[in-house]
Write a protein that holds these residues in place. Structure first.
Motif, short mmCIF file in Angstrom:
data_model
loop_
_atom_site.label_atom_id
_atom_site.label_comp_id
_atom_site.label_asym_id
_atom_site.label_seq_id
_atom_site.Cartn_x
_atom_site.Cartn_y
_atom_site.Cartn_z
N PHE A 179 83.25 2.72 19.55
CA PHE A 179 84.09 1.66 19.02
C PHE A 179 85.45 1.58 19.71
O PHE A 179 86.09 0.54 19.67
N SER A 180 85.87 2.63 20.35
CA SER A 180 87.15 2.58 21.06
C SER A 180 86.96 2.27 22.55
O SER A 180 87.92 2.24 23.30
N SER A 181 85.73 2.02 22.94
CA SER A 181 85.43 1.74 24.35
C SER A 181 85.39 0.23 24.59
O SER A 181 84.71 -0.51 23.89
N VAL A 182 86.10 -0.21 25.60
CA VAL A 182 86.09 -1.62 25.96
C VAL A 182 84.69 -2.05 26.41
O VAL A 182 84.29 -3.19 26.20
N TRP A 183 83.92 -1.12 26.97
CA TRP A 183 82.58 -1.44 27.45
C TRP A 183 81.66 -1.81 26.30
O TRP A 183 80.79 -2.67 26.45
N TYR A 184 81.81 -1.18 25.16
CA TYR A 184 81.00 -1.51 23.99
C TYR A 184 81.26 -2.96 23.56
O TYR A 184 80.33 -3.72 23.29
N TRP A 185 82.53 -3.33 23.51
CA TRP A 185 82.89 -4.67 23.06
C TRP A 185 82.47 -5.73 24.08
O TRP A 185 82.07 -6.83 23.71
N ILE A 186 82.52 -5.40 25.35
CA ILE A 186 82.04 -6.31 26.39
C ILE A 186 80.53 -6.48 26.24
O ILE A 186 80.01 -7.60 26.29
N ALA A 187 79.82 -5.39 26.03
CA ALA A 187 78.36 -5.46 25.85
C ALA A 187 78.00 -6.29 24.62
O ALA A 187 77.05 -7.10 24.67
N LEU A 188 78.75 -6.11 23.54
CA LEU A 188 78.51 -6.89 22.32
C LEU A 188 78.70 -8.38 22.58
O LEU A 188 77.85 -9.20 22.20
N ALA A 189 79.79 -8.74 23.25
CA ALA A 189 80.07 -10.15 23.54
C ALA A 189 79.02 -10.75 24.49
O ALA A 189 78.54 -11.86 24.26
N VAL A 190 78.67 -10.02 25.52
CA VAL A 190 77.67 -10.52 26.48
C VAL A 190 76.31 -10.67 25.80
O VAL A 190 75.60 -11.66 26.02
N MET A 191 75.95 -9.70 24.97
CA MET A 191 74.67 -9.77 24.28
C MET A 191 74.58 -11.03 23.42
O MET A 191 73.62 -11.80 23.52
N TRP A 192 75.59 -11.28 22.57
CA TRP A 192 75.53 -12.44 21.69
C TRP A 192 75.67 -13.75 22.45
O TRP A 192 75.08 -14.76 22.08
N SER A 193 76.44 -13.74 23.52
CA SER A 193 76.55 -14.94 24.34
C SER A 193 75.19 -15.29 24.97
O SER A 193 74.77 -16.45 24.95
N THR A 194 74.52 -14.30 25.48
CA THR A 194 73.22 -14.51 26.12
C THR A 194 72.17 -14.93 25.09
O THR A 194 71.41 -15.88 25.33
N VAL A 195 72.13 -14.25 23.96
CA VAL A 195 71.15 -14.57 22.93
C VAL A 195 71.37 -15.99 22.40
O VAL A 195 70.41 -16.72 22.14
N SER A 196 72.62 -16.39 22.28
CA SER A 196 72.92 -17.75 21.80
C SER A 196 72.60 -18.81 22.85
O SER A 196 72.25 -19.94 22.50
N HIS A 197 72.74 -18.47 24.10
CA HIS A 197 72.49 -19.46 25.16
C HIS A 197 70.99 -19.71 25.36
O HIS A 197 70.58 -20.84 25.60
N TYR A 198 70.20 -18.67 25.26
CA TYR A 198 68.76 -18.80 25.49
C TYR A 198 68.04 -18.85 24.15
O TYR A 198 67.68 -17.83 23.58
N THR A 199 67.81 -20.05 23.65
CA THR A 199 67.09 -20.22 22.40
C THR A 199 65.60 -20.12 22.69
O THR A 199 65.04 -20.96 23.38
N MET A 200 64.99 -19.08 22.21
CA MET A 200 63.57 -18.77 22.46
C MET A 200 63.26 -18.76 23.94
O MET A 200 62.19 -19.20 24.37
N GLY A 201 64.18 -18.30 24.74
CA GLY A 201 63.96 -18.19 26.17
C GLY A 201 64.23 -19.46 26.95
O GLY A 201 64.07 -19.50 28.16
N VAL A 202 64.66 -20.50 26.26
CA VAL A 202 64.95 -21.79 26.91
C VAL A 202 66.46 -21.96 26.95
O VAL A 202 67.12 -21.90 25.91
N PRO A 203 67.03 -22.17 28.13
CA PRO A 203 68.49 -22.32 28.22
C PRO A 203 68.99 -23.53 27.43
O PRO A 203 68.36 -24.59 27.42
N HIS A 204 70.13 -23.35 26.77
CA HIS A 204 70.68 -24.41 25.93
C HIS A 204 71.01 -25.66 26.74
O HIS A 204 70.82 -26.78 26.26
N ASP A 205 71.49 -25.49 27.97
CA ASP A 205 71.83 -26.67 28.78
C ASP A 205 70.59 -27.50 29.09
O ASP A 205 70.66 -28.73 29.17
N LEU A 206 69.43 -26.88 29.22
CA LEU A 206 68.19 -27.61 29.45
C LEU A 206 67.81 -28.41 28.20
O LEU A 206 67.39 -29.56 28.29
N ILE A 207 67.97 -27.80 27.05
CA ILE A 207 67.66 -28.50 25.79
C ILE A 207 68.62 -29.68 25.60
O ILE A 207 68.20 -30.77 25.22
N THR A 208 69.90 -29.46 25.88
CA THR A 208 70.88 -30.54 25.76
C THR A 208 70.56 -31.68 26.72
O THR A 208 70.61 -32.86 26.33
#
Length: 175
Positions: free
Chosen positions: A16-45
């Protein structure tokens, strides 16, 4: 401080005191939110706005992802579910029962991620049952993306609160 000490300060093993953990958390949720069921959001839009070839591509990609997920679940779903449940239980007990910070951090990453996996699987079953196309498919994927984003926001909030509490407790107790 030597270079060796600086490297270990940068790559802190405490989660919890590591910047790498928070970066991994942000990247994980950003990626999961962008790829809805494996399909990129920009393609759906693009498919929703323009139609045509973009819509065709998005539909094909979505139906391929639906078949991939459902085939995996139908062939090894019990094993996958058992493994994930066991891993989450071990992390929960180690993290919150025995106070292992790394286990707490990994649990707070993986538990909500597994929830989004369940939501995606439920959506895949509904898409397969309805054989959805066009606007109905985009609405369904949009609802899944919204549910994923809400799960991510709640997860990040809970993780941040727990992380702050953990860091404050550690500094007060001198750990």
């Amino acid at each position: 401080m030597s270079l060796f000490d600086n490297v270990f300060v940068l790559i802190d093993t405490r989660s919890f005191s590591s910047v790498w953990y928070w970066i991994a958390l942000a990247v994980m949720w950003s990626t999961v939110s962008h790829y809805t069921m494996g399909v990129p959001h920009d393609l759906i839009t693009r498919a929703r706005r323009r139609g045509g070839m973009a819509a065709e591509d998005a539909e094909v990609m979505t139906h391929v992802q639906v078949r991939r997920r459902l085939t995996a679940m139908r062939s090894a779903g019990h094993w996958i579910t058992g493994f994930v449940a066991t891993a989450l239980t071990v992390l929960l007990v180690l993290g919150f029962g025995y106070g292992v910070e790394l286990a707490q951090a990994v649990f707070l990453l993986l538990a909500p991620l597994s929830l989004t996996g369940v939501l995606a699987m439920r959506t895949a079953l509904r898409i397969e049952a309805g054989d959805e196309r066009g606007e109905a498919l985009w609405r369904r994927l949009g609802r899944l993306r919204l549910a994923t984003q809400v799960t991510g926001m709640v997860s990040i909030f809970i993780t941040a609160m727990w992380g702050m509490w953990s860091i404050l407790t550690m500094s007060v107790l001198g750990g």
